[in-house]
Scaffold this motif. Structure first.
Motif, PDB file in Angstrom:
ATOM      1  N   ILE A  26       0.973  -1.207  -0.106  1.00 50.68           N
ATOM      2  CA  ILE A  26      -0.188   0.098   0.112  1.00 50.68           C
ATOM      3  C   ILE A  26       0.890   1.409   0.077  1.00 50.68           C
ATOM      4  N   SER A  27       1.959   1.351   0.835  1.00 51.36           N
ATOM      5  CA  SER A  27       2.813   2.416   0.794  1.00 51.36           C
ATOM      6  C   SER A  27       3.459   2.730  -0.583  1.00 51.36           C
ATOM      7  N   VAL A  28       3.878   1.550  -1.187  1.00 51.03           N
ATOM      8  CA  VAL A  28       4.268   1.775  -2.702  1.00 51.03           C
ATOM      9  C   VAL A  28       3.354   2.177  -3.566  1.00 51.03           C
ATOM     10  N   ALA A  29       1.984   1.859  -3.639  1.00 47.62           N
ATOM     11  CA  ALA A  29       0.924   2.476  -4.379  1.00 47.62           C
ATOM     12  C   ALA A  29       0.616   3.676  -3.913  1.00 47.62           C
ATOM     13  N   ILE A  30       0.829   4.249  -2.760  1.00 47.04           N
ATOM     14  CA  ILE A  30       0.535   5.759  -2.451  1.00 47.04           C
ATOM     15  C   ILE A  30       1.757   6.571  -2.871  1.00 47.04           C
ATOM     16  N   GLY A  31       3.090   6.076  -2.711  1.00 43.18           N
ATOM     17  CA  GLY A  31       4.366   6.716  -3.100  1.00 43.18           C
ATOM     18  C   GLY A  31       4.396   6.982  -4.590  1.00 43.18           C
ATOM     19  N   VAL A  32       3.759   6.390  -5.147  1.00 40.26           N
ATOM     20  CA  VAL A  32       3.716   6.480  -6.748  1.00 40.26           C
ATOM     21  C   VAL A  32       2.669   7.523  -7.080  1.00 40.26           C
ATOM     22  N   MET A  33       2.004   7.936  -6.319  1.00 40.18           N
ATOM     23  CA  MET A  33       0.969   8.927  -6.737  1.00 40.18           C
ATOM     24  C   MET A  33       1.548  10.362  -7.144  1.00 40.18           C
ATOM     25  N   GLU A  34       0.925  11.184  -8.212  1.00 45.34           N
ATOM     26  CA  GLU A  34       1.778  12.443  -8.225  1.00 45.34           C
ATOM     27  C   GLU A  34       1.590  13.125  -7.249  1.00 45.34           C
ATOM     28  N   CYS A  35       2.754  14.008  -6.863  1.00 47.45           N
ATOM     29  CA  CYS A  35       3.027  14.963  -6.208  1.00 47.45           C
ATOM     30  C   CYS A  35       3.318  14.380  -4.527  1.00 47.45           C
ATOM     31  N   VAL A  36       3.151  12.896  -4.351  1.00 47.14           N
ATOM     32  CA  VAL A  36       3.706  12.489  -3.107  1.00 47.14           C
ATOM     33  C   VAL A  36       5.011  12.404  -3.106  1.00 47.14           C
ATOM     34  N   VAL A  37       5.691  12.882  -2.091  1.00 45.34           N
ATOM     35  CA  VAL A  37       7.089  12.910  -2.160  1.00 45.34           C
ATOM     36  C   VAL A  37       7.794  11.572  -1.442  1.00 45.34           C
ATOM     37  N   SER A  38       7.064  11.081  -0.421  1.00 42.57           N
ATOM     38  CA  SER A  38       7.192   9.563   0.149  1.00 42.57           C
ATOM     39  C   SER A  38       5.911   9.165   0.925  1.00 42.57           C
ATOM     40  N   SER A  39       6.196   7.930   0.891  1.00 46.47           N
ATOM     41  CA  SER A  39       5.131   7.181   1.793  1.00 46.47           C
ATOM     42  C   SER A  39       5.612   5.912   2.374  1.00 46.47           C
ATOM     43  N   HIS A  40       5.668   5.681   3.715  1.00 52.35           N
ATOM     44  CA  HIS A  40       6.178   4.312   4.084  1.00 52.35           C
ATOM     45  C   HIS A  40       5.386   3.961   5.695  1.00 52.35           C
ATOM     46  N   PRO A  41       5.284   2.745   5.722  1.00 51.59           N
ATOM     47  CA  PRO A  41       4.535   2.515   6.991  1.00 51.59           C
ATOM     48  C   PRO A  41       5.319   3.163   8.201  1.00 51.59           C
ATOM     49  N   GLY A  42       4.371   3.290   9.263  1.00 57.12           N
ATOM     50  CA  GLY A  42       5.002   4.135  10.458  1.00 57.12           C
ATOM     51  C   GLY A  42       4.543   3.113  11.553  1.00 57.12           C
ATOM     52  N   GLY A  43       5.576   3.055  12.583  1.00 56.76           N
ATOM     53  CA  GLY A  43       5.353   2.301  13.912  1.00 56.76           C
ATOM     54  C   GLY A  43       5.164   0.928  13.456  1.00 56.76           C
ATOM     55  N   ASP A  44       5.303   0.141  14.575  1.00 56.27           N
ATOM     56  CA  ASP A  44       5.251  -1.400  14.359  1.00 56.27           C
ATOM     57  C   ASP A  44       3.806  -1.657  14.550  1.00 56.27           C
ATOM     58  N   GLU A  45       3.168  -1.231  14.820  1.00 51.92           N
ATOM     59  CA  GLU A  45       1.552  -1.644  15.028  1.00 51.92           C
ATOM     60  C   GLU A  45       0.720  -2.144  13.821  1.00 51.92           C
ATOM     61  N   GLY A  46       1.148  -2.004  12.527  1.00 51.24           N
ATOM     62  CA  GLY A  46       0.377  -2.522  11.546  1.00 51.24           C
ATOM     63  C   GLY A  46      -0.722  -1.719  11.018  1.00 51.24           C
ATOM     64  N   HIS A  47      -0.850  -0.454  11.595  1.00 51.03           N
ATOM     65  CA  HIS A  47      -1.890   0.394  11.282  1.00 51.03           C
ATOM     66  C   HIS A  47      -1.637   1.666  10.537  1.00 51.03           C
ATOM     67  N   PHE A  48      -0.507   2.387  10.493  1.00 46.79           N
ATOM     68  CA  PHE A  48      -0.092   3.484  10.119  1.00 46.79           C
ATOM     69  C   PHE A  48       0.691   3.469   8.704  1.00 46.79           C
ATOM     70  N   PHE A  49       0.333   4.777   8.167  1.00 45.24           N
ATOM     71  CA  PHE A  49       1.019   5.312   6.939  1.00 45.24           C
ATOM     72  C   PHE A  49       1.420   6.558   7.181  1.00 45.24           C
TER      73      PHE A  49
END
Length: 79
Positions: A26-49
């Motif tokens: 999902i982070s990769v799919a968001i990261g390739v959106m036009e004007c998105v600079v970066s996207s990555h999972p946040g935290g160890d809980e399995g809930h955050f981007f």
């Protein structure tokens, strides 16, 4: 206000817990959106981007809608 050369950050939370592979996909799919600079999972809980984007050409609502189209029941948390 001139948003040129500004970057905004937003934290999105998935209602359901996602596996590490799902988060990465999902982070990769968001990261390739036009004007998105970066996207990555946040935290160890399995809930955050964590997403950084250029607000002059995309907004947090468009990113949230993309998450929903990807099947993620997500909410904007803020940052």
């Amino acid at each position: 206000m001139n948003n040129q050369n500004q970057i905004s950050d937003m934290l999105f939370a998935s209602v359901q817990r996602l596996s590490a592979d799902e988060l990465q996909e999902i982070s990769v799919a968001i990261g390739v959106m036009e004007c998105v600079v970066s996207s990555h999972p946040g935290g160890d809980e399995g809930h955050f981007f964590k997403v950084a984007y250029d607000p002059s050409c995309v907004n947090s609502h468009a990113i949230l809608e993309k998450l929903k189209r990807l099947g993620v029941d997500a909410r904007m948390v803020g940052l």
